[in-house]
Design an enzyme around this catalytic site. Sequence first.
Site, PDB file in Angstrom:
ATOM      1  N   ARG A 145     -15.498 -40.915 -31.302  1.00 37.97           N
ATOM      2  CA  ARG A 145     -16.491 -40.516 -32.058  1.00 37.97           C
ATOM      3  C   ARG A 145     -17.946 -40.083 -31.624  1.00 37.97           C
ATOM      4  NH1 ARG A 145     -14.088 -45.049 -32.953  1.00 37.97           N
ATOM      5  NH2 ARG A 145     -11.720 -45.130 -34.226  1.00 37.97           N
ATOM      6  N   LYS A 169     -16.103 -48.756 -33.482  1.00 41.96           N
ATOM      7  CA  LYS A 169     -15.900 -49.138 -34.931  1.00 41.96           C
ATOM      8  C   LYS A 169     -15.788 -50.912 -35.100  1.00 41.96           C
ATOM      9  CE  LYS A 169     -14.207 -45.064 -38.001  1.00 41.96           C
ATOM     10  NZ  LYS A 169     -13.615 -45.386 -38.303  1.00 41.96           N
ATOM     11  N   HIS A 239     -15.094 -34.613 -34.034  1.00 41.77           N
ATOM     12  CA  HIS A 239     -14.649 -34.727 -34.436  1.00 41.77           C
ATOM     13  C   HIS A 239     -13.665 -33.749 -34.480  1.00 41.77           C
ATOM     14  CE1 HIS A 239     -13.676 -38.686 -36.660  1.00 41.77           C
ATOM     15  NE2 HIS A 239     -12.495 -38.062 -36.848  1.00 41.77           N
ATOM     16  N   ARG A 242     -12.783 -34.027 -30.750  1.00 41.17           N
ATOM     17  CA  ARG A 242     -12.044 -35.451 -30.947  1.00 41.17           C
ATOM     18  C   ARG A 242     -10.534 -34.938 -31.350  1.00 41.17           C
ATOM     19  NH1 ARG A 242     -12.359 -41.183 -31.440  1.00 41.17           N
ATOM     20  NH2 ARG A 242     -10.731 -41.489 -33.062  1.00 41.17           N
ATOM     21  N   HIS A 265      -7.841 -46.196 -31.985  1.00 40.13           N
ATOM     22  CA  HIS A 265      -7.628 -46.611 -33.266  1.00 40.13           C
ATOM     23  C   HIS A 265      -6.199 -47.415 -33.479  1.00 40.13           C
ATOM     24  CE1 HIS A 265      -6.694 -41.549 -33.596  1.00 40.13           C
ATOM     25  NE2 HIS A 265      -7.613 -42.159 -35.139  1.00 40.13           N
ATOM     26  N   TYR A 274      -1.885 -36.439 -35.132  1.00 46.19           N
ATOM     27  CA  TYR A 274      -1.470 -35.469 -34.137  1.00 46.19           C
ATOM     28  C   TYR A 274       0.329 -34.570 -33.941  1.00 46.19           C
ATOM     29  CZ  TYR A 274      -6.117 -36.450 -33.976  1.00 46.19           C
ATOM     30  OH  TYR A 274      -7.421 -37.400 -34.189  1.00 46.19           O
TER      31      TYR A 274
END
Length: 299
Positions: A145, A169, A239, A242, A265, A274
């Site tokens: 990210r 995150k 993004h 990404r 994730h 995806y």
Amino acid sequence: MDRLEEFLDYLVYQRNYSHYTVESYKHDLCDYFDFLEKEALDYKEIAYSDVRFYLMYLKDKKKEKNSSINRNLSSIRSFYKYLQMKNIIENNAFSYVCGPKREKKLPRYFEYNELEVLFETPDKTTALGQRDLLLLELLYATGVRVGELVRIKLNDINGKDMTINILGKGNKERIVEFGEYAQDILNLYLQDGRLLLNKNHNDYLFLNHQGNMLTERGVRYILNNLIKKTSLNKSISPHMLRHTFATHLLNEGCDLLTVQKLLGHESISTTQIYTHVTTEHLKDVYYHSFPRAKMPPKR
């Protein structure tokens, strides 16, 4: 408003949210408080009917997309959860509301040939050109990210193993890999361009022209300038690179669990978007390659 400022401080110092995320919350909540002021409503005494009216306002008056409405609702819902936690309110009217169904949008990504055009754009003879090329290579090679990218420090990089320790995150760490293309420009940048940019003896990998840490906004500005110099008729964002990283991995046969880990994730359901992109790719390959899938020419 004091309560709003307290909530934003809570997101920064206790939840460790990025500057970009906090700004997004602030934007949504300021819009909400503007609406309350126009309608002479007290934020502590909001009823379910007021929430429905607010959703109609977003949809009909502001012409917001479903995705924007859902993001707005999420921000406000979090704010009211915070108020409940602090015993400022008893009931959260937003907890009973479901947002509109999201439009099904597939992730936008670059084709291989488009990436080549993009990677040839930065001037490797200049310090900023070396930085910009490394920025492109690492976004694509690692799928990080933009907030994770700008926080990379020199001691996070293991040049021998070609890995980078990423703080993601929720302060969760993960290791990402990079290949020889990224390694070549990384070595050039560290031995040349970064030495010229590092006027303030900074530990961060990516520096701006003043020698300070490159910001997320700065990355977006760089990418927009690079795409304008190409013949590509596409918009660009960090993004999107990404998305390209994940899509190309799956197209080349990588399994979904591995892609999930590489992207950082928490849930595989986030990664599954995806598979829709790669299914379209596989379908296209099938109909153009398999003899019995092709329609015979009309006689």
